[in-house]
Design a protein around this motif. Structure first.
Motif, PDB file in Angstrom:
ATOM      1  N   GLU A 272      43.961  41.955  52.551  1.00  0.00           N
ATOM      2  CA  GLU A 272      42.947  42.509  51.648  1.00  0.00           C
ATOM      3  C   GLU A 272      42.874  44.021  51.836  1.00  0.00           C
ATOM      4  O   GLU A 272      43.391  44.555  52.832  1.00  0.00           O
ATOM      5  CB  GLU A 272      41.567  41.901  51.957  1.00  0.00           C
ATOM      6  CG  GLU A 272      41.478  40.408  51.662  1.00  0.00           C
ATOM      7  CD  GLU A 272      40.122  39.799  52.035  1.00  0.00           C
ATOM      8  OE1 GLU A 272      39.996  38.573  51.896  1.00  0.00           O
ATOM      9  OE2 GLU A 272      39.208  40.535  52.467  1.00  0.00           O
ATOM     10  N   HIS A 274      40.362  47.091  52.520  1.00  0.00           N
ATOM     11  CA  HIS A 274      39.015  47.467  52.973  1.00  0.00           C
ATOM     12  C   HIS A 274      39.034  48.922  53.429  1.00  0.00           C
ATOM     13  O   HIS A 274      39.980  49.346  54.100  1.00  0.00           O
ATOM     14  CB  HIS A 274      38.550  46.562  54.118  1.00  0.00           C
ATOM     15  CG  HIS A 274      38.297  45.146  53.669  1.00  0.00           C
ATOM     16  ND1 HIS A 274      37.098  44.746  53.100  1.00  0.00           N
ATOM     17  CD2 HIS A 274      39.108  44.055  53.663  1.00  0.00           C
ATOM     18  CE1 HIS A 274      37.181  43.459  52.768  1.00  0.00           C
ATOM     19  NE2 HIS A 274      38.378  43.016  53.105  1.00  0.00           N
ATOM     20  N   ARG A 288      34.488  34.522  52.331  1.00  0.00           N
ATOM     21  CA  ARG A 288      34.630  35.777  51.596  1.00  0.00           C
ATOM     22  C   ARG A 288      33.461  35.937  50.629  1.00  0.00           C
ATOM     23  O   ARG A 288      33.100  34.989  49.932  1.00  0.00           O
ATOM     24  CB  ARG A 288      35.951  35.790  50.815  1.00  0.00           C
ATOM     25  CG  ARG A 288      36.371  37.199  50.394  1.00  0.00           C
ATOM     26  CD  ARG A 288      37.643  37.196  49.599  1.00  0.00           C
ATOM     27  NE  ARG A 288      37.392  36.727  48.239  1.00  0.00           N
ATOM     28  CZ  ARG A 288      38.292  36.743  47.268  1.00  0.00           C
ATOM     29  NH1 ARG A 288      39.508  37.186  47.509  1.00  0.00           N
ATOM     30  NH2 ARG A 288      37.984  36.303  46.057  1.00  0.00           N
ATOM     31  N   GLN A 290      32.983  38.900  48.377  1.00  0.00           N
ATOM     32  CA  GLN A 290      33.135  40.075  47.535  1.00  0.00           C
ATOM     33  C   GLN A 290      32.147  39.949  46.383  1.00  0.00           C
ATOM     34  O   GLN A 290      31.633  38.865  46.120  1.00  0.00           O
ATOM     35  CB  GLN A 290      34.572  40.157  47.003  1.00  0.00           C
ATOM     36  CG  GLN A 290      35.580  40.501  48.087  1.00  0.00           C
ATOM     37  CD  GLN A 290      37.013  40.496  47.595  1.00  0.00           C
ATOM     38  OE1 GLN A 290      37.287  40.231  46.434  1.00  0.00           O
ATOM     39  NE2 GLN A 290      37.936  40.777  48.495  1.00  0.00           N
ATOM     40  N   GLU A 291      31.916  41.046  45.689  1.00  0.00           N
ATOM     41  CA  GLU A 291      30.934  41.014  44.602  1.00  0.00           C
ATOM     42  C   GLU A 291      31.276  39.897  43.602  1.00  0.00           C
ATOM     43  O   GLU A 291      32.408  39.800  43.138  1.00  0.00           O
ATOM     44  CB  GLU A 291      30.898  42.373  43.890  1.00  0.00           C
ATOM     45  CG  GLU A 291      29.544  42.632  43.282  1.00  0.00           C
ATOM     46  CD  GLU A 291      29.374  44.072  42.829  1.00  0.00           C
ATOM     47  OE1 GLU A 291      28.643  44.259  41.848  1.00  0.00           O
ATOM     48  OE2 GLU A 291      29.974  44.970  43.440  1.00  0.00           O
ATOM     49  N   ASP A 293      31.834  36.809  44.137  1.00  0.00           N
ATOM     50  CA  ASP A 293      32.525  35.651  44.722  1.00  0.00           C
ATOM     51  C   ASP A 293      31.502  34.536  44.915  1.00  0.00           C
ATOM     52  O   ASP A 293      30.416  34.786  45.462  1.00  0.00           O
ATOM     53  CB  ASP A 293      33.037  35.981  46.149  1.00  0.00           C
ATOM     54  CG  ASP A 293      34.467  36.445  46.173  1.00  0.00           C
ATOM     55  OD1 ASP A 293      35.155  36.315  45.147  1.00  0.00           O
ATOM     56  OD2 ASP A 293      34.903  36.934  47.237  1.00  0.00           O
ATOM     57  N   LYS A 311      27.696  39.868  47.616  1.00  0.00           N
ATOM     58  CA  LYS A 311      27.207  41.192  47.207  1.00  0.00           C
ATOM     59  C   LYS A 311      28.233  42.288  47.503  1.00  0.00           C
ATOM     60  O   LYS A 311      27.995  43.456  47.213  1.00  0.00           O
ATOM     61  CB  LYS A 311      25.881  41.506  47.927  1.00  0.00           C
ATOM     62  CG  LYS A 311      24.710  40.664  47.424  1.00  0.00           C
ATOM     63  CD  LYS A 311      23.405  41.118  48.064  1.00  0.00           C
ATOM     64  CE  LYS A 311      22.205  40.375  47.457  1.00  0.00           C
ATOM     65  NZ  LYS A 311      20.931  40.804  48.077  1.00  0.00           N
ATOM     66  N   GLY A 312      29.372  41.898  48.136  1.00  0.00           N
ATOM     67  CA  GLY A 312      30.437  42.871  48.396  1.00  0.00           C
ATOM     68  C   GLY A 312      30.065  43.916  49.426  1.00  0.00           C
ATOM     69  O   GLY A 312      30.387  45.099  49.279  1.00  0.00           O
ATOM     70  N   CYS A 313      29.399  43.484  50.498  1.00  0.00           N
ATOM     71  CA  CYS A 313      28.993  44.428  51.556  1.00  0.00           C
ATOM     72  C   CYS A 313      30.230  44.885  52.355  1.00  0.00           C
ATOM     73  O   CYS A 313      30.873  44.085  53.034  1.00  0.00           O
ATOM     74  CB  CYS A 313      27.992  43.746  52.487  1.00  0.00           C
ATOM     75  SG  CYS A 313      27.597  44.703  53.964  1.00  0.00           S
ATOM     76  N   CYS A 318      33.140  42.311  53.337  1.00  0.00           N
ATOM     77  CA  CYS A 318      32.805  41.411  52.211  1.00  0.00           C
ATOM     78  C   CYS A 318      32.835  39.948  52.658  1.00  0.00           C
ATOM     79  O   CYS A 318      33.603  39.130  52.140  1.00  0.00           O
ATOM     80  CB  CYS A 318      33.775  41.627  51.048  1.00  0.00           C
ATOM     81  SG  CYS A 318      33.690  43.289  50.387  1.00  0.00           S
TER      82      CYS A 318
END
Length: 393
Positions: A272, A274, A288, A290-291, A293, A311-313, A318
């Motif tokens: 991935e 990052h 996982r 991710q925004e 997901d 929320k894709g932190c 993520c």
């Protein structure tokens, strides 16, 4: 909540979302992983974090040019699958026991396997690559075929659940069965031998790793992807059978279209990007996130579970937790609790109530509400589920 930053000398930092202060052994395990030279940026610990082998269960480890097979673990691709059905919970009235019995008859649990291999399984394209897997598993092709579409043991389960709107959901938890376990053990053994031959001074022998570009890394990565695919399809095969059973009882056998489908790993590794760099991300007991997901975070067999959206932190790479996390080991749970406790804690759930599943008693797990509170910055809740039928592996 946001994370707590733990700093150890000579090590990358550890960002912890844990809902407890790390104990001595947990701290040592986190520090060991953080001290490895190829760990990228920091190690992220999820709210359900607890002791594992080599690395903590509930840890996310991003690495550059290396991977740790024992950190991925032996149940490669273990994860969750859930579908939201068009059925209302009222339709389940008086049918729960029969549904459970039908599930137990149709889906093998524990060490059991299917007697016949169904067409969906034999048609899986990746059987063509079986001969390319590690030599140590070449006698397991027939067993792997028969186990595809089987649950396994431990904390694996199949559940019928209801959400807050009384909508019926189907949910299950399983991985890559015996074939994934054997593949993992073969490669972990190779990694340990290499470390020994090279005289590597590792903080823990279970942190033996493969370096990108080597034949050993290539072989492990190939087998890892194969086993992760196997695990995903294994869940799909079981879910299709499970869905047909529920449709038989609630729709007279008429096929229905799911309103939402989620299938996610929580013991795996992927490439991935990052912080602008391509890395290998190992999620050992993490999902996982991710925004946008979709993920699944189950509680114990007597509490709530959650369908979530990521929320894709960036700081968690993520990711979010994969469940409630154990507070008691299996043997300790059996010593502390009785069958009466199990019956009381699973009241209202159609499930086995015998000593064979005492180690899965809800009190052996952390409170799922608290775990969810700790990761409000990682995920948003899409649906809250409560099980009404539970079949344990």
């Amino acid at each position: 909540m946001s994370y707590e930053k733990l700093e150890f000398s000579q090590a990358t930092p550890v960002y912890s979302w844990a809902n407890h202060a790390l104990g001595h052994e947990e701290t040592k395990m986190a520090k060991n992983v953080a001290s490895l030279p190829f760990v990228f940026k920091h190690v992220a610990l999820m709210p359900d974090v607890h002791l594992g082998k080599g690395a903590l269960v509930g840890s996310v480890i991003a690495t550059k040019e290396a991977i740790i097979p024992a950190a991925v673990g032996v149940d490669i691709g273990c994860g969750m699958c859930a579908i939201k059905t068009p059925f209302n919970g009222d339709k389940l009235e008086g049918k729960l026991k029969k549904i459970r019995q039908d599930i137990e008859a149709a889906i093998p649990t524990g060490f059991d396997e299917n007697q016949d291999v169904e067409k969906t399984v034999s048609n899986w394209q990746r059987w063509q690559n079986f001969k390319d897997l590690h030599s140590g598993v070449q006698d397991l092709e027939v067993k792997a075929m028969r186990q595809m579409g089987s649950l396994g043991g431990g904390n694996h389960f199949i559940e019928v659940c209801l959400d807050a709107e009384n909508q019926v959901w189907l949910m299950l938890h399983s991985g890559s069965r015996n074939i994934g376990n054997k593949l993992a053990k073969c490669h972990i053994s190779t990694a340990k031998e290499l470390a020994k031959m090279a005289g590597e001074r590792l903080p823990d022998p279970d942190l033996a790793n493969f370096v990108a570009g080597t034949e050993e890394f290539r072989a492990y990565w190939h087998d890892l992807q194969w086993a992760q695919d196997y695990a995903r399809v294994n869940r799909e095969v079981m879910m299709a059978r499970f869905k047909r059973i529920v449709e038989k009882h609630l729709a007279g056998g008429k096929p229905t279209k799911p309103l939402l489908e989620v299938n996610c790993h929580h013991n795996y590794a992927e490439k991935e990007v990052h912080f602008g760099e391509e890395v290998y991300v190992t999620r050992k007991g993490a999902v996982r996130a991710q925004e946008n997901d979709y993920g699944i975070i189950p509680g114990s067999m007597g509490t709530k579970s959650y369908i979530v959206k990521g929320k894709g932190c960036a700081d968690s790479f993520c990711s979010c937790s994969h469940g409630a996390g154990r507070v008691l080991s299996r043997s300790k749970a059996k010593n502390v609790y009785t069958l009466d406790d199990l019956i009381q804690q699973t009241a209202g759930v159609e499930c086995r109530k015998d000593s064979g599943i005492l180690d899965e008693i809800p009190a052996a797990y952390k409170p799922i509400d608290q775990v969810m509170e700790n990761q409000s910055d990682l995920v948003e809740v899409v649906a809250t589920l409560k099980q009404v039928v539970c079949v344990k592996g």
